[in-house]
Scaffold this motif. Structure first.
Motif, PDB file in Angstrom:
ATOM      1  N   LEU A 176       5.059  21.452 -19.116  1.00  0.00           N
ATOM      2  CA  LEU A 176       4.976  19.997 -19.312  1.00  0.00           C
ATOM      3  C   LEU A 176       3.841  19.361 -18.515  1.00  0.00           C
ATOM      4  O   LEU A 176       4.003  18.298 -17.907  1.00  0.00           O
ATOM      5  CB  LEU A 176       6.313  19.336 -18.936  1.00  0.00           C
ATOM      6  N   ASN A 177       2.667  20.004 -18.537  1.00  0.00           N
ATOM      7  CA  ASN A 177       1.562  19.509 -17.717  1.00  0.00           C
ATOM      8  C   ASN A 177       0.602  18.604 -18.486  1.00  0.00           C
ATOM      9  O   ASN A 177      -0.472  18.286 -17.992  1.00  0.00           O
ATOM     10  CB  ASN A 177       0.799  20.676 -17.085  1.00  0.00           C
ATOM     11  N   TYR A 178       0.968  18.224 -19.708  1.00  0.00           N
ATOM     12  CA  TYR A 178       0.214  17.235 -20.483  1.00  0.00           C
ATOM     13  C   TYR A 178       1.220  16.180 -20.948  1.00  0.00           C
ATOM     14  O   TYR A 178       2.287  16.523 -21.475  1.00  0.00           O
ATOM     15  CB  TYR A 178      -0.463  17.877 -21.691  1.00  0.00           C
ATOM     16  N   VAL A 179       0.892  14.922 -20.781  1.00  0.00           N
ATOM     17  CA  VAL A 179       1.824  13.837 -21.086  1.00  0.00           C
ATOM     18  C   VAL A 179       2.324  13.917 -22.520  1.00  0.00           C
ATOM     19  O   VAL A 179       3.529  13.835 -22.791  1.00  0.00           O
ATOM     20  CB  VAL A 179       1.170  12.466 -20.818  1.00  0.00           C
ATOM     21  N   GLU A 180       1.404  14.086 -23.470  1.00  0.00           N
ATOM     22  CA  GLU A 180       1.806  14.074 -24.874  1.00  0.00           C
ATOM     23  C   GLU A 180       2.656  15.282 -25.232  1.00  0.00           C
ATOM     24  O   GLU A 180       3.505  15.204 -26.127  1.00  0.00           O
ATOM     25  CB  GLU A 180       0.576  13.981 -25.777  1.00  0.00           C
ATOM     26  N   GLY A 238     -12.527  18.696 -18.001  1.00  0.00           N
ATOM     27  CA  GLY A 238     -13.391  18.200 -19.055  1.00  0.00           C
ATOM     28  C   GLY A 238     -13.739  19.214 -20.120  1.00  0.00           C
ATOM     29  O   GLY A 238     -14.708  19.021 -20.864  1.00  0.00           O
ATOM     30  N   LEU A 239     -12.945  20.290 -20.242  1.00  0.00           N
ATOM     31  CA  LEU A 239     -13.230  21.333 -21.227  1.00  0.00           C
ATOM     32  C   LEU A 239     -12.303  21.185 -22.437  1.00  0.00           C
ATOM     33  O   LEU A 239     -11.090  21.009 -22.285  1.00  0.00           O
ATOM     34  CB  LEU A 239     -13.035  22.724 -20.605  1.00  0.00           C
ATOM     35  N   ARG A 240     -12.873  21.273 -23.616  1.00  0.00           N
ATOM     36  CA  ARG A 240     -12.070  21.172 -24.835  1.00  0.00           C
ATOM     37  C   ARG A 240     -11.251  22.444 -25.024  1.00  0.00           C
ATOM     38  O   ARG A 240     -11.769  23.559 -24.913  1.00  0.00           O
ATOM     39  CB  ARG A 240     -12.966  20.945 -26.045  1.00  0.00           C
ATOM     40  N   ALA A 294      -7.202  19.426 -27.431  1.00  0.00           N
ATOM     41  CA  ALA A 294      -7.043  18.575 -26.249  1.00  0.00           C
ATOM     42  C   ALA A 294      -8.164  18.869 -25.265  1.00  0.00           C
ATOM     43  O   ALA A 294      -9.134  19.560 -25.588  1.00  0.00           O
ATOM     44  CB  ALA A 294      -5.662  18.791 -25.615  1.00  0.00           C
ATOM     45  N   ASN A 295      -8.029  18.368 -24.055  1.00  0.00           N
ATOM     46  CA  ASN A 295      -9.043  18.534 -23.026  1.00  0.00           C
ATOM     47  C   ASN A 295      -8.362  18.810 -21.698  1.00  0.00           C
ATOM     48  O   ASN A 295      -7.319  18.207 -21.395  1.00  0.00           O
ATOM     49  CB  ASN A 295      -9.895  17.258 -22.925  1.00  0.00           C
ATOM     50  N   THR A 296      -8.930  19.721 -20.919  1.00  0.00           N
ATOM     51  CA  THR A 296      -8.307  20.073 -19.645  1.00  0.00           C
ATOM     52  C   THR A 296      -8.255  18.900 -18.668  1.00  0.00           C
ATOM     53  O   THR A 296      -7.467  18.919 -17.725  1.00  0.00           O
ATOM     54  CB  THR A 296      -9.045  21.250 -18.986  1.00  0.00           C
ATOM     55  N   SER A 297      -9.062  17.894 -18.903  1.00  0.00           N
ATOM     56  CA  SER A 297      -9.000  16.702 -18.035  1.00  0.00           C
ATOM     57  C   SER A 297      -7.723  15.906 -18.261  1.00  0.00           C
ATOM     58  O   SER A 297      -7.403  15.011 -17.470  1.00  0.00           O
ATOM     59  CB  SER A 297     -10.219  15.807 -18.256  1.00  0.00           C
ATOM     60  N   ASP A 298      -6.974  16.241 -19.340  1.00  0.00           N
ATOM     61  CA  ASP A 298      -5.732  15.535 -19.636  1.00  0.00           C
ATOM     62  C   ASP A 298      -4.537  16.089 -18.869  1.00  0.00           C
ATOM     63  O   ASP A 298      -3.424  15.566 -19.002  1.00  0.00           O
ATOM     64  CB  ASP A 298      -5.430  15.603 -21.137  1.00  0.00           C
ATOM     65  N   MET A 299      -4.729  17.149 -18.090  1.00  0.00           N
ATOM     66  CA  MET A 299      -3.603  17.707 -17.347  1.00  0.00           C
ATOM     67  C   MET A 299      -3.049  16.675 -16.361  1.00  0.00           C
ATOM     68  O   MET A 299      -3.813  15.974 -15.693  1.00  0.00           O
ATOM     69  CB  MET A 299      -4.016  18.971 -16.594  1.00  0.00           C
ATOM     70  N   ILE A 300      -1.733  16.612 -16.259  1.00  0.00           N
ATOM     71  CA  ILE A 300      -1.089  15.705 -15.291  1.00  0.00           C
ATOM     72  C   ILE A 300      -1.407  16.156 -13.878  1.00  0.00           C
ATOM     73  O   ILE A 300      -1.801  15.349 -13.023  1.00  0.00           O
ATOM     74  CB  ILE A 300       0.433  15.686 -15.523  1.00  0.00           C
ATOM     75  N   PHE A 301      -1.235  17.450 -13.621  1.00  0.00           N
ATOM     76  CA  PHE A 301      -1.534  18.040 -12.310  1.00  0.00           C
ATOM     77  C   PHE A 301      -2.760  18.924 -12.478  1.00  0.00           C
ATOM     78  O   PHE A 301      -2.715  19.937 -13.181  1.00  0.00           O
ATOM     79  CB  PHE A 301      -0.337  18.849 -11.801  1.00  0.00           C
TER      80      PHE A 301
END
Length: 287
Positions: A82-86, A200-202, A215-222
């Protein structure tokens, strides 16, 4: 630099990627795996490029007989849920305020191009494209500010999940550790080849060529630094330890109707700057 573990002439070898070829470092006195290289420390890592110029054999990528996972026997492989909000939202889960962690064992993954196995007891084999973080420098109680200095490099993970078994218990471990249900590879990409923290990596997952996750690795919560620091409060991190950093939205269970990996399918996970991990899906053989 990009390194690979592979099999050649019946033995394990360490390869250094040069364009579309692999230079065999083992045959000129290098270690037989990335595991051994990481255990030898930063000087050994730095010597890889010079050693590659002495390599006698240059093997085309298409000629590698068997790709092995980038880390063969990690002391610890910790997966993050669960490390991405969506992704949390699509599973009707609360967005975590502290990383969700569970173990993933080496028996549960295969290398690039090897078949991921759908077990005989379930047809609900889901894909999860993720970035893998590989520790190079040991440490305990690592500060977030120092955390990235402990990361040697990155790779790609497909965290195949047997969803019906995963949801049978409050702990996810059983559904995440069926034999050969996931994959890891193909390359170990050193941390200096990607942005800090590999941000910032797709990231894409494709099933039979169709994009399922994007998605993008910059979207990780942690982020990577937070994960390293948090885990090091619990356990001393060692060279070769792997952090499987979580999957974004778009898993098969969330599609309407659900889409799961089936025998005959091919699943690819790509991460910008790190590579493409590809695996066919096969049904577990009967005894």
């Amino acid at each position: 630099m990009q390194l690979v573990n592979f099999r050649r002439n019946g033995a394990n070898s360490l390869g250094f990627r040069i364009g579309d070829e692999i230079a065999d470092l083992t045959e000129v006195g290098g270690p037989a795996s990335i595991d051994q290289l990481l255990a030898s420390g930063s000087d050994a890592m730095a010597a890889c490029e010079a050693l590659s110029s002495k390599a006698v054999s240059r093997i085309p990528l298409s000629g590698i007989e068997e790709w092995l996972p980038p880390v063969l026997a990690p002391a610890k492989a910790i997966a993050i849920g669960l490390n991405y909000v969506e992704h949390a939202k699509e599973g009707a889960q609360e967005v975590p305020s502290y990383p969700v962690m569970f173990s993933r064992y080496p028996s549960s993954w295969v290398g690039h191009n090897a078949p991921i196995i759908q077990p005989r007891v379930s047809k609900i084999l889901d894909y999860e494209g993720e970035m893998a973080v590989i520790i190079g420098k040991p440490g305990k109680y690592i500060s977030r500010e120092d955390a990235l200095a402990h990361v040697a490099g990155y790779s790609i993970f497909n965290e195949g999940s047997i969803r019906d078994y995963q949801m049978r218990t409050h702990q996810w471990t059983i559904g995440k550790n069926f034999d050969r249900s996931g994959s890891f590879g193909p390359y170990f990409v050193s941390a200096d080849e990607v942005p800090a923290g590999a941000s910032g990596l797709r990231l894409q997952t494709r099933l039979n060529g169709k994009i399922m996750q994007d998605a993008n690795t910059s979207d990780m919560i942690f982020d990577v630094a937070t994960l390293v620091a948090t885990l090091s409060e619990v356990m001393a991190l060692a060279p070769g330890d792997v952090i499987i950093s979580g999957t974004p939205e778009g898993v098969g269970a969330a599609h309407k109707p659900p889409v799961f990996m089936q025998p005959g399918d091919v699943c690819e996970v790509s991460i910008e700057g790190i590579g493409v991990l590809s695996n066919p899906i096969e049904l577990e053989a009967s005894d």
